[in-house]
Scaffold this motif. Sequence first.
Motif, PDB file in Angstrom:
ATOM      1  N   ASP A 140     -19.378   6.898  -7.606  1.00  0.00           N
ATOM      2  CA  ASP A 140     -18.370   7.801  -8.179  1.00  0.00           C
ATOM      3  C   ASP A 140     -17.480   8.382  -7.086  1.00  0.00           C
ATOM      4  O   ASP A 140     -16.261   8.492  -7.250  1.00  0.00           O
ATOM      5  N   GLU A 141     -18.086   8.764  -5.960  1.00  0.00           N
ATOM      6  CA  GLU A 141     -17.315   9.324  -4.853  1.00  0.00           C
ATOM      7  C   GLU A 141     -16.346   8.282  -4.288  1.00  0.00           C
ATOM      8  O   GLU A 141     -15.208   8.611  -3.937  1.00  0.00           O
ATOM      9  N   GLN A 142     -16.802   7.038  -4.195  1.00  0.00           N
ATOM     10  CA  GLN A 142     -15.948   5.987  -3.651  1.00  0.00           C
ATOM     11  C   GLN A 142     -14.794   5.662  -4.599  1.00  0.00           C
ATOM     12  O   GLN A 142     -13.664   5.400  -4.156  1.00  0.00           O
ATOM     13  N   VAL A 143     -15.063   5.688  -5.897  1.00  0.00           N
ATOM     14  CA  VAL A 143     -13.996   5.459  -6.876  1.00  0.00           C
ATOM     15  C   VAL A 143     -12.940   6.560  -6.754  1.00  0.00           C
ATOM     16  O   VAL A 143     -11.731   6.287  -6.728  1.00  0.00           O
ATOM     17  N   GLN A 147      -8.958   6.356  -5.671  1.00  0.00           N
ATOM     18  CA  GLN A 147      -7.875   6.932  -6.471  1.00  0.00           C
ATOM     19  C   GLN A 147      -6.992   7.852  -5.624  1.00  0.00           C
ATOM     20  O   GLN A 147      -5.768   7.857  -5.763  1.00  0.00           O
ATOM     21  N   LYS A 148      -7.626   8.631  -4.741  1.00  0.00           N
ATOM     22  CA  LYS A 148      -6.847   9.526  -3.888  1.00  0.00           C
ATOM     23  C   LYS A 148      -6.089   8.743  -2.814  1.00  0.00           C
ATOM     24  O   LYS A 148      -4.944   9.050  -2.502  1.00  0.00           O
ATOM     25  N   ALA A 250      -4.377   7.857  -8.387  1.00  0.00           N
ATOM     26  CA  ALA A 250      -3.937   6.583  -8.965  1.00  0.00           C
ATOM     27  C   ALA A 250      -4.737   6.288 -10.224  1.00  0.00           C
ATOM     28  O   ALA A 250      -5.924   6.612 -10.320  1.00  0.00           O
ATOM     29  N   GLU A 251      -4.089   5.674 -11.169  1.00  0.00           N
ATOM     30  CA  GLU A 251      -4.787   5.281 -12.396  1.00  0.00           C
ATOM     31  C   GLU A 251      -5.682   4.083 -12.118  1.00  0.00           C
ATOM     32  O   GLU A 251      -5.345   3.196 -11.334  1.00  0.00           O
ATOM     33  N   LEU A 252      -6.834   4.086 -12.792  1.00  0.00           N
ATOM     34  CA  LEU A 252      -7.756   2.945 -12.659  1.00  0.00           C
ATOM     35  C   LEU A 252      -7.321   1.877 -13.652  1.00  0.00           C
ATOM     36  O   LEU A 252      -7.881   1.723 -14.748  1.00  0.00           O
ATOM     37  N   ASN A 253      -6.307   1.116 -13.241  1.00  0.00           N
ATOM     38  CA  ASN A 253      -5.758   0.084 -14.120  1.00  0.00           C
ATOM     39  C   ASN A 253      -5.740  -1.263 -13.414  1.00  0.00           C
ATOM     40  O   ASN A 253      -6.103  -1.374 -12.237  1.00  0.00           O
ATOM     41  N   LEU A 256      -3.936  -1.579 -10.005  1.00  0.00           N
ATOM     42  CA  LEU A 256      -4.689  -1.101  -8.843  1.00  0.00           C
ATOM     43  C   LEU A 256      -5.801  -2.083  -8.477  1.00  0.00           C
ATOM     44  O   LEU A 256      -6.015  -2.395  -7.293  1.00  0.00           O
ATOM     45  N   PHE A 257      -6.496  -2.606  -9.495  1.00  0.00           N
ATOM     46  CA  PHE A 257      -7.589  -3.546  -9.231  1.00  0.00           C
ATOM     47  C   PHE A 257      -7.072  -4.790  -8.501  1.00  0.00           C
ATOM     48  O   PHE A 257      -7.694  -5.271  -7.546  1.00  0.00           O
ATOM     49  N   ASP A 258      -5.921  -5.312  -8.953  1.00  0.00           N
ATOM     50  CA  ASP A 258      -5.361  -6.514  -8.331  1.00  0.00           C
ATOM     51  C   ASP A 258      -4.912  -6.232  -6.901  1.00  0.00           C
ATOM     52  O   ASP A 258      -5.048  -7.081  -6.010  1.00  0.00           O
ATOM     53  N   LYS A 259      -4.385  -5.031  -6.665  1.00  0.00           N
ATOM     54  CA  LYS A 259      -3.948  -4.652  -5.322  1.00  0.00           C
ATOM     55  C   LYS A 259      -5.140  -4.598  -4.360  1.00  0.00           C
ATOM     56  O   LYS A 259      -5.048  -4.989  -3.191  1.00  0.00           O
ATOM     57  N   LEU A 260      -6.276  -4.139  -4.870  1.00  0.00           N
ATOM     58  CA  LEU A 260      -7.468  -3.982  -4.032  1.00  0.00           C
ATOM     59  C   LEU A 260      -8.180  -5.300  -3.755  1.00  0.00           C
ATOM     60  O   LEU A 260      -8.615  -5.561  -2.629  1.00  0.00           O
TER      61      LEU A 260
END
Length: 442
Positions: A140-143, A147-148, A250-253, A256-260
């Motif tokens: 949870d902290e890493q998520v 986002q930050k 940042a939204e968890l969408n 963002l997933f593709d960027k990561l």
Amino acid sequence: MNISRSQVDALNAIVTVAISKNDYADKVAKVLADYRKNANIPGFRKGAVPMSLIEKQYGKAVLLDEVNKILQASLNDYLVEEKLDILGNPLPKITEDFNWDKEDFTFEFELGLAPEFKVDLNAKSSVVKYEIVADEKMLDEQVERIQKQYGKLISQDKVAEDHTLRGTFTNEEKGINNTTTITLDIFNDKKTAKLFVGKKVGDIVELKTKGLFDDDHKLMDYLKVGHDDVHGLDIVVNFTIEEINSVEKAELNQELFDKLFGEGVVTSVEDLKAKIKEDAEGQFAQQADQKFLNDVIESLIENTKFDLPETFLKKWIQTVGENPLSEDQANEEYAKSEKGLRYQLIEGKIIAENNLQITFEDLRSHTAVLIKQQMAQFGQLNPTDEEIDGIVARVMSNQDEVKRLSEQVMNEKMMHLFKEKVNAKAKKVNYQEFIKAMYGEE
């Protein structure tokens, strides 16, 4: 020439080398004859200098040199032939009344012998094999951190409880000067956080380090002080505020997933957490392996009992460096190096008994893996075999690199052996529990 050995005890011996005139006379005569051919001495033609004059001028030096050559060669051959496992180097015994004017010479050398002992990898031990688990709290902290990190920073005039601050911790006496980014929830109590609320850029907040965080180890990260200093550290540090920002997470969408992770690799928050868990536990495994290796080594040193020729080794340490050491300095140096020497002997026996050998293919494969990892860090994900082979060849042409890589390969082989044979207790922990165990604070 005659060489003999007398055993003082199980760890010490004296080797006596007796050299007669017959062993060196011809060699000395040949060298002096060569000197005579090339000698330029006023009053004599080249090559016509009387041998008596050559012997008077060069005889003693040539004698010493040739006897020393014979002595060293014969001693080395003897050690090899007798298969003597010695520690350090033979030490010549000083003879006060030694006479180079005699025709026959006797030299004595002290030897320190390696002890006989057994290594039992299966013996009961207190070694723990840790498996570090990325628990839900960490995930949870890493998520939230992601986002930050990928969120939008909005500059603020005054500090509020949910703001992110960039600034510098300082304490002149302790040499602390570390710029970092913090959020107010890192502190151990709300009173400390409230000290920041309402402050502006340029303001300085005075903080006491004692009890500042819920875990003293965090002082290592935020203040950059060593582990030995963090426990009970009770000083005042200043935090100078340099930036104040609020973060629009940042939204968890999918964007963002593709960027990561690349397109379509992660498609949900559950996938994101699974990926974070996989990556984190992969890194944790390396840390756990290193601690396991260190703990096994410490256990082997402590539990594998044998004596060393201590007096001999201290005497050898006095003479081995460029500058001779005093007796006290040698004693101090021996105390520092004893554990290392013990493990060298233990490691050598383990390698021999388990036939751990490093082949060229081992080195080549290990080097190739390291190169691929380094290239991947710079975005080169699919290098060709020809590219890898070329870099491997260049790396392995450097002897220093080959030595360093060989040590890494042997460490890996030792690690696999220890995992297979050492009687260790398996234990699952989270990362904070592991950190405490690593510093002996379980």
